[in-house]
Design a protein around this motif. Sequence first.
Motif, mmCIF file in Angstrom:
data_model
loop_
_atom_site.group_PDB
_atom_site.id
_atom_site.type_symbol
_atom_site.label_atom_id
_atom_site.label_comp_id
_atom_site.label_asym_id
_atom_site.label_seq_id
_atom_site.Cartn_x
_atom_site.Cartn_y
_atom_site.Cartn_z
ATOM 1 N N SER A 83 33.562 1.367 -20.780
ATOM 2 C CA SER A 83 34.083 2.575 -20.137
ATOM 3 C C SER A 83 32.986 3.385 -19.458
ATOM 4 O O SER A 83 33.272 4.321 -18.719
ATOM 5 N N ARG A 316 38.299 0.882 -24.088
ATOM 6 C CA ARG A 316 38.026 1.343 -22.719
ATOM 7 C C ARG A 316 38.857 2.573 -22.376
ATOM 8 O O ARG A 316 38.345 3.549 -21.811
ATOM 9 N N HIS A 317 40.133 2.508 -22.699
ATOM 10 C CA HIS A 317 41.021 3.620 -22.349
ATOM 11 C C HIS A 317 40.610 4.897 -23.085
ATOM 12 O O HIS A 317 40.574 5.977 -22.493
ATOM 13 N N ARG A 320 37.539 6.352 -21.484
ATOM 14 C CA ARG A 320 37.816 7.067 -20.233
ATOM 15 C C ARG A 320 38.466 8.421 -20.508
ATOM 16 O O ARG A 320 38.186 9.402 -19.816
#
Length: 352
Positions: A83, A316-317, A320
């Motif tokens: 990320s 990753r989400h 972010r």
Amino acid sequence: MRRATLATIAAAAGVSLPTVSKVLNGKDDVGAETRARVRRLLDEYDYVPVGARRAASGALVDLVFTALESPWAVEVIRGVVDSGLHVVVSSTGLSGAGAGGGAGAGQSGAGPLGAGQSGAPRESWAARLVEARRAGALVVTSRLTQADRRLLAASRVPVVVIDPVDLPPPDVPSVGAANWAGGLAATEHLLELGHRRIAAIGGPPGLLCSRARVDGYRAALDRAGIGVDPALVRHGDFRHGGGLRAATELLALPDPPTAVFAGNDEQALGVIEAARVAGLPVPEALSVVGFDDLPVAVWSSPALTTVRQPLAEMGRHAGRMLADLVAGRPLGAQRVELATELVVRASTGARR
């Protein structure tokens, strides 16, 4: 020249600090004229939110696990690093009854971070994080105590929870997976193969993900008009040994199952070991489905049918989301649930 503060902007606009904060965070309960005036002053003073200054300076965020003992944790770490955050991976060093997201990562689902198995108080991880001046925190498969939340909020340290143990409060952002749908898909797959004596080995019943996966299993049986036999529902610890013990008990029943849905891959591998010890070939005599789709699922013999949990994408989400919070940007959604997917391999076959 000293950088303008929110108090400077509020004084110049003739409004309160909360009003300026609402404009910054995109809240819609501020009048259009006031909003325009505050935004004009923010531009005029070239105001940069504290979080954005931290992000621009490459400040570190903490990725907090209860313990690090599994490939599951590695997948989450890989996603968080992707990320783009500058991450420090830390562990509270607590051992306990398995992991949350089906990882077997050693996370203790039994209680909040900061309390050991004996109940003895430990130094708060949140206090250590604030003291280290971290820009934010990603907390994996753990409970946030009210004290932790108050401390982080007061210190303006944003936090995102990955694979929460319980459904977090509305003001705590989180990223999880479609656990119920995964349990449903795993069980429906076994039903389509002709199995009717289907067992489930969940993780610790106190964990949200474990309950959801077993609930999905129950729903699939209900849809098929098959009652749930309580003798076929067991709970492990999201580790190989837990799966081995539960499967050994199941296979010793007078009417044993012909298929097992294990709550994660590590437990599923324990089920395959129990079948080997009992002299039952997989999948000829026993079909087995796991959950997670860790790399070891492909390496096992036979290769494991499992429900793919998007662990790296969850990391990753969440990364972010935390980057947005650190930069002072509003989130599109507080609660994100990513889809799971059944991956059929060699450990399941038609009932014989």
